[in-house]
Design a protein around this motif. Sequence first.
Motif, PDB file in Angstrom:
ATOM      1  N   THR A   1       5.250   7.206   9.399  1.00 41.91           N
ATOM      2  CA  THR A   1       5.405   7.051   7.954  1.00 41.91           C
ATOM      3  C   THR A   1       6.878   7.122   7.572  1.00 41.91           C
ATOM      4  OG1 THR A   1       3.335   8.239   7.884  1.00 41.91           O
ATOM      5  CG2 THR A   1       4.429   7.881   5.779  1.00 41.91           C
ATOM      6  N   ARG A   2       7.570   8.073   8.168  1.00 43.68           N
ATOM      7  CA  ARG A   2       9.004   8.212   7.894  1.00 43.68           C
ATOM      8  C   ARG A   2       9.727   6.908   8.247  1.00 43.68           C
ATOM      9  NH1 ARG A   2      12.344  12.645   6.845  1.00 43.68           N
ATOM     10  NH2 ARG A   2      10.617  14.123   6.888  1.00 43.68           N
ATOM     11  N   LYS A   3       9.334   6.321   9.382  1.00 45.66           N
ATOM     12  CA  LYS A   3       9.965   5.057   9.808  1.00 45.66           C
ATOM     13  C   LYS A   3       9.748   3.972   8.741  1.00 45.66           C
ATOM     14  CE  LYS A   3       8.022   2.404  13.084  1.00 45.66           C
ATOM     15  NZ  LYS A   3       7.468   2.082  14.404  1.00 45.66           N
ATOM     16  N   TYR A   4       8.516   3.836   8.264  1.00 53.21           N
ATOM     17  CA  TYR A   4       8.235   2.771   7.289  1.00 53.21           C
ATOM     18  C   TYR A   4       8.805   3.088   5.907  1.00 53.21           C
ATOM     19  CZ  TYR A   4       5.565   0.038  10.562  1.00 53.21           C
ATOM     20  OH  TYR A   4       5.215  -0.744  11.634  1.00 53.21           O
ATOM     21  N   LEU A   5       8.896   4.362   5.547  1.00 53.28           N
ATOM     22  CA  LEU A   5       9.522   4.704   4.270  1.00 53.28           C
ATOM     23  C   LEU A   5      10.968   4.222   4.278  1.00 53.28           C
ATOM     24  CD1 LEU A   5       8.168   8.343   3.663  1.00 53.28           C
ATOM     25  CD2 LEU A   5       7.567   6.287   2.365  1.00 53.28           C
TER      26      LEU A   5
ATOM     27  N   ILE B   1      11.911   8.649  -3.039  1.00 52.30           N
ATOM     28  CA  ILE B   1      11.340   9.981  -2.795  1.00 52.30           C
ATOM     29  C   ILE B   1      12.401  11.057  -2.966  1.00 52.30           C
ATOM     30  CG2 ILE B   1      10.349  11.469  -1.007  1.00 52.30           C
ATOM     31  CD1 ILE B   1       8.787   9.153  -0.014  1.00 52.30           C
ATOM     32  N   GLU B   2      13.594  10.768  -2.460  1.00 56.26           N
ATOM     33  CA  GLU B   2      14.657  11.774  -2.569  1.00 56.26           C
ATOM     34  C   GLU B   2      15.027  12.036  -4.023  1.00 56.26           C
ATOM     35  OE1 GLU B   2      17.471  10.143   0.170  1.00 56.26           O
ATOM     36  OE2 GLU B   2      16.347  10.948   1.886  1.00 56.26           O
ATOM     37  N   LYS B   3      14.957  10.994  -4.838  1.00 57.75           N
ATOM     38  CA  LYS B   3      15.286  11.167  -6.268  1.00 57.75           C
ATOM     39  C   LYS B   3      14.186  11.927  -7.016  1.00 57.75           C
ATOM     40  CE  LYS B   3      18.020   7.120  -7.240  1.00 57.75           C
ATOM     41  NZ  LYS B   3      17.598   5.760  -7.452  1.00 57.75           N
ATOM     42  N   ALA B   4      12.951  11.770  -6.548  1.00 59.41           N
ATOM     43  CA  ALA B   4      11.823  12.396  -7.266  1.00 59.41           C
ATOM     44  C   ALA B   4      11.865  13.904  -7.060  1.00 59.41           C
ATOM     45  CB  ALA B   4      10.504  11.843  -6.739  1.00 59.41           C
TER      46      ALA B   4
ATOM     47  N   ASN C   1       0.819  -1.216   0.000  1.00 61.01           N
ATOM     48  CA  ASN C   1       0.000   0.000   0.000  1.00 61.01           C
ATOM     49  C   ASN C   1       0.851   1.264   0.000  1.00 61.01           C
ATOM     50  OD1 ASN C   1      -2.264  -1.552  -0.018  1.00 61.01           O
ATOM     51  ND2 ASN C   1      -2.946  -1.032   2.051  1.00 61.01           N
ATOM     52  N   LEU C   2       1.865   1.286   0.880  1.00 61.31           N
ATOM     53  CA  LEU C   2       2.667   2.509   0.984  1.00 61.31           C
ATOM     54  C   LEU C   2       3.421   2.745  -0.328  1.00 61.31           C
ATOM     55  CD1 LEU C   2       3.246   4.853   2.863  1.00 61.31           C
ATOM     56  CD2 LEU C   2       5.210   3.616   3.766  1.00 61.31           C
TER      57      LEU C   2
ATOM     58  N   TYR D   1      11.046   0.199   4.233  1.00 57.45           N
ATOM     59  CA  TYR D   1      10.732  -0.407   2.929  1.00 57.45           C
ATOM     60  C   TYR D   1      11.663   0.077   1.812  1.00 57.45           C
ATOM     61  CZ  TYR D   1       6.182  -1.203   5.283  1.00 57.45           C
ATOM     62  OH  TYR D   1       5.186  -1.560   6.155  1.00 57.45           O
ATOM     63  N   GLY D   2      12.664   0.882   2.162  1.00 57.36           N
ATOM     64  CA  GLY D   2      13.603   1.376   1.144  1.00 57.36           C
ATOM     65  C   GLY D   2      12.966   2.368   0.174  1.00 57.36           C
ATOM     66  N   LEU D   3      11.944   3.077   0.625  1.00 61.27           N
ATOM     67  CA  LEU D   3      11.260   4.010  -0.284  1.00 61.27           C
ATOM     68  C   LEU D   3      11.824   5.432  -0.216  1.00 61.27           C
ATOM     69  CD1 LEU D   3       7.577   2.820   0.337  1.00 61.27           C
ATOM     70  CD2 LEU D   3       8.953   2.458  -1.719  1.00 61.27           C
TER      71      LEU D   3
END
Length: 359
Positions: free
Chosen positions: A236-240, A249-252, A213-214, A243-245
């Motif tokens: 959310t920050r913890k799960y980002l 996000i940083e690249k986007a 989902n995330l 999950y290696g997300l």
Amino acid sequence: MKVATIVGARPQFIKMAPVSRELRKHFDEIVIHTGQHYDYEMNKIFFEQLNIPEPDYYLGVGSGSHGYQTGGMLQGIEEVLIKERPDLVLVYGDTNSTLAGALASVKLHIRIAHVEAGLRSFDKRMPEEINRVLTDHISDYLFAPTETAVKNLHKEGIKDGVYLTGDVMYDALLYNIKIAREKSRILDELGLRSKEYMLATVHRAENTDNQKNLESIIDAFIESNELIVFPAHPRTRKYLKTYGLMEKIEKATNILLIPPVGYLDMLVIEENARKILTDSGGVQKEAYFLKVPCITLRERTEWVETVEDGWNILVGANKSEIRRAIKEFEPSGETYSYKFGDGKASMKIARILSEQLDR
Ligand code: UD1
Ligand code: UDP
């Protein structure tokens, strides 16, 4: 007469601000803070900005599993209530702090008032739904924000002690929006221009604790190519990270990930957003109050009026539905038919309690 207010999580600090101001005209109030939220930007910033009275007791329970957290609160609250013996306990909303407060009180035969009673998502997998239903069933005074909430309570056989007062978050918004417009510099600080960005908040367990989902939500944000400002809840920050997300996000270049912001900055970011993407209960309502189209990252909502009126759409965590809504969703017209009160819910709550408790 003594009232004990029990809070612990971000939205409860915002809800108690207008109520506490009114309550103190009639009662001695003590504030018990469970410590569910403790980071500066999840906690103290609200007490400072909204002039909320400092907690008389800080239980420091912190984070953990539901059992650990609710159990720790129950023990701590019970001790304080035995010592203080208030005439009434006031709880807000649907968090673990709400349930622990209500449960500790009912066992000590202390009357309970529940602010934001009667809300239902009819989804028992959500911890909030369990907290709401149980709290409503042991409360003596149930302050419902909407007609729908009153009907929900009646359907469950709860009729005594139900009052339709309007929504205290509407009171809070009306009181603070002008102050926010004057004081907040957040748009300049972030380099944002009115109606040229979207706002996203995500923190509900069904989205954060589920990698699929995330990831689907984050992919939809990135692929939309819209500028999206994203004040991330610590959960959310913890799960980002887990999950290696984070790298994605940083690249986007279109996602502006920032720490949670204070209430005044939040109101300004909300009001100037072109659309709001959220799984928050409070943010869905604020989008409606501020007439900003809302895309809700959940399958169900307890704030059904915002959907019925055409200002909110439920898309869950489905990537293509989120993308489609970002592109296409517009409110169906100028309908604005549902009322969340007249901005005086807090005054009504304080008055009703003073009349009832004086008897
Ligand atoms: C809680 C409520 C939710 C509400 C939200 C408001 C429950 C079951 N959930 O969810 O209904 O919408 O508050 O924001 O009560 N954390 C920090 N610092 C903090 C607080 C939390 O780092 O100050 C992190 C911890 O890793 C913690 C996680 O966030 O484990 C979740 O916090 P918790 O209070 O358990 O639930 P919320 O997701 O905040
Ligand atoms: N909020 C805030 N800063 C943020 C995110 C939210 O001040 O970075 C405010 C928001 O305006 C609303 C409340 O917090 O008043 C909603 O709380 P949250 O989304 O944490 O919980 P929920 O309403 O889902 O229980």
